[in-house]
Enzyme design. Structure first.
Site, PDB file in Angstrom:
ATOM      1  N   HIS A  39     -59.477 -41.883 -87.076  1.00  0.00           N
ATOM      2  CA  HIS A  39     -59.916 -40.582 -86.573  1.00  0.00           C
ATOM      3  C   HIS A  39     -58.556 -39.923 -86.293  1.00  0.00           C
ATOM      4  CE1 HIS A  39     -64.455 -41.512 -85.968  1.00  0.00           C
ATOM      5  NE2 HIS A  39     -64.038 -40.707 -87.231  1.00  0.00           N
ATOM      6  N   GLU A 123     -68.635 -46.465 -86.254  1.00  0.00           N
ATOM      7  CA  GLU A 123     -68.336 -48.072 -85.808  1.00  0.00           C
ATOM      8  C   GLU A 123     -69.791 -48.383 -85.339  1.00  0.00           C
ATOM      9  OE1 GLU A 123     -66.762 -50.754 -82.050  1.00  0.00           O
ATOM     10  OE2 GLU A 123     -65.690 -49.141 -82.681  1.00  0.00           O
ATOM     11  N   CYS A 185     -62.809 -53.873 -76.755  1.00  0.00           N
ATOM     12  CA  CYS A 185     -61.247 -54.214 -77.215  1.00  0.00           C
ATOM     13  C   CYS A 185     -60.415 -54.355 -75.839  1.00  0.00           C
ATOM     14  CB  CYS A 185     -60.763 -53.369 -78.017  1.00  0.00           C
ATOM     15  SG  CYS A 185     -59.004 -53.835 -78.518  1.00  0.00           S
ATOM     16  N   ASN A 215     -62.161 -43.289 -78.745  1.00  0.00           N
ATOM     17  CA  ASN A 215     -61.205 -43.800 -77.649  1.00  0.00           C
ATOM     18  C   ASN A 215     -60.357 -42.647 -76.953  1.00  0.00           C
ATOM     19  OD1 ASN A 215     -58.056 -44.473 -78.415  1.00  0.00           O
ATOM     20  ND2 ASN A 215     -59.578 -44.577 -80.329  1.00  0.00           N
TER      21      ASN A 215
END
Length: 276
Positions: A39, A123, A185, A215
């Site tokens: 992205h 995702e 993560c 994120n």
């Protein structure tokens, strides 16, 4: 003083996916990514210049090479690519692939899979594809509505640990059996921590990254909770000189899909503004 948060920019999963895309661009024509490889519009545009085109569906690929993006793809997309005899280069982040595997395993073991994440994010869509009856929730309040007896809790890899813990606590009081896998993560968590720490010490704070990057948006949201002067920018041209007026401590962070050269350009633009 300009300070960039440690760990800003490309993570290992993004580097891997981009490496596949750029190396494949040297193999000729008919090279595609299923959706944007990451992205970030600058990277997608650069790949397009090199002949690697982003398409929204396997149906739009006549032949050649398809690169699966870092967010992963639906099982049906993988099946379609095989049926069309496309050459598949799987750029799925290994951490994301683990989440998909866990979701599938929980589903097959009879658990209702609950995912903390954005239901519209690729995702999360790929995770749901591996566990069709999954429930996707965006905030702790949503967990109050769950009425299942056997739940497996996982998360989109870019969520915050604080929200994940709140949801786990709420569900724990409402079910007979709960399996929890921490699928956030570690690199994302470290960057979130560094971002919060730097935002607290800054007079003005910049979050660099694509406007559709999960994120990066998370970093922006976390920063806004502790600093009133936070700006989310994709490019150096978006920076306005008045944002920096009277500001001595300038902090910067960047999402895991933000190229290092974009970070460097923003730093140089800020230096130019503050030195004049």
């Amino acid at each position: 003083m300009i300070k960039v948060a440690d760990g800003s920019g490309f993570c290992s999963g993004v580097k891997r996916a981009i490496g596949l895309a750029f190396s494949s661009s040297e193999k000729g024509k008919n090279i595609y990514t299923l959706g944007p490889i990451i992205h970030n519009p600058q990277v997608v545009s650069l790949l397009k210049e090199k002949g690697v085109l982003a398409v929204s569906s396997i149906d739009n690929i006549p032949s050649g090479i398809v690169i699966f993006r870092s967010h992963g793809v639906l099982p049906d997309d993988y099946k379609k690519a095989k049926e069309k005899d496309l050459t598949i280069l799987d750029g799925t982040c290994p951490i994301v692939a683990r989440v998909q595997s866990l979701a599938k395993s929980l589903f097959e073991d009879g658990y209702t899979v609950v995912i903390l994440g954005d239901p519209n994010h690729p995702e999360v869509k790929a995770i749901v594809g591996n566990a069709p009856s999954s429930i996707v929730i965006k905030k702790p309040e949503d967990a109050m509505l769950i009425k299942k007896k056997k739940i497996g809790l996982i998360s989109q890899t870019t969520q915050s640990m604080g929200e994940f813990k709140k949801i786990a606590s709420i569900i724990l009081d409402r079910v007979h059996c709960l399996k929890i896998y921490n699928t956030i993560c570690k690199a994302v968590l470290r960057l979130q921590e560094k971002t919060i720490s730097l935002a607290e010490k800054s007079d003005v704070f910049f979050v660099i990254g694509g406007k559709t990057s999960a994120n990066t948006k998370r970093l922006f949201d976390l920063s806004c909770k502790i600093n009133p002067n936070v700006y989310h920018v994709e490019r150096k041209d978006e920076i306005k000189p008045q944002w920096l007026t009277g500001k001595k401590r300038i902090g910067i962070t960047a999402g895991t899909s933000t190229p290092p050269w974009v970070i460097d350009e923003v730093v140089e633009k800020i230096k130019l503004i503050t030195q004049n």
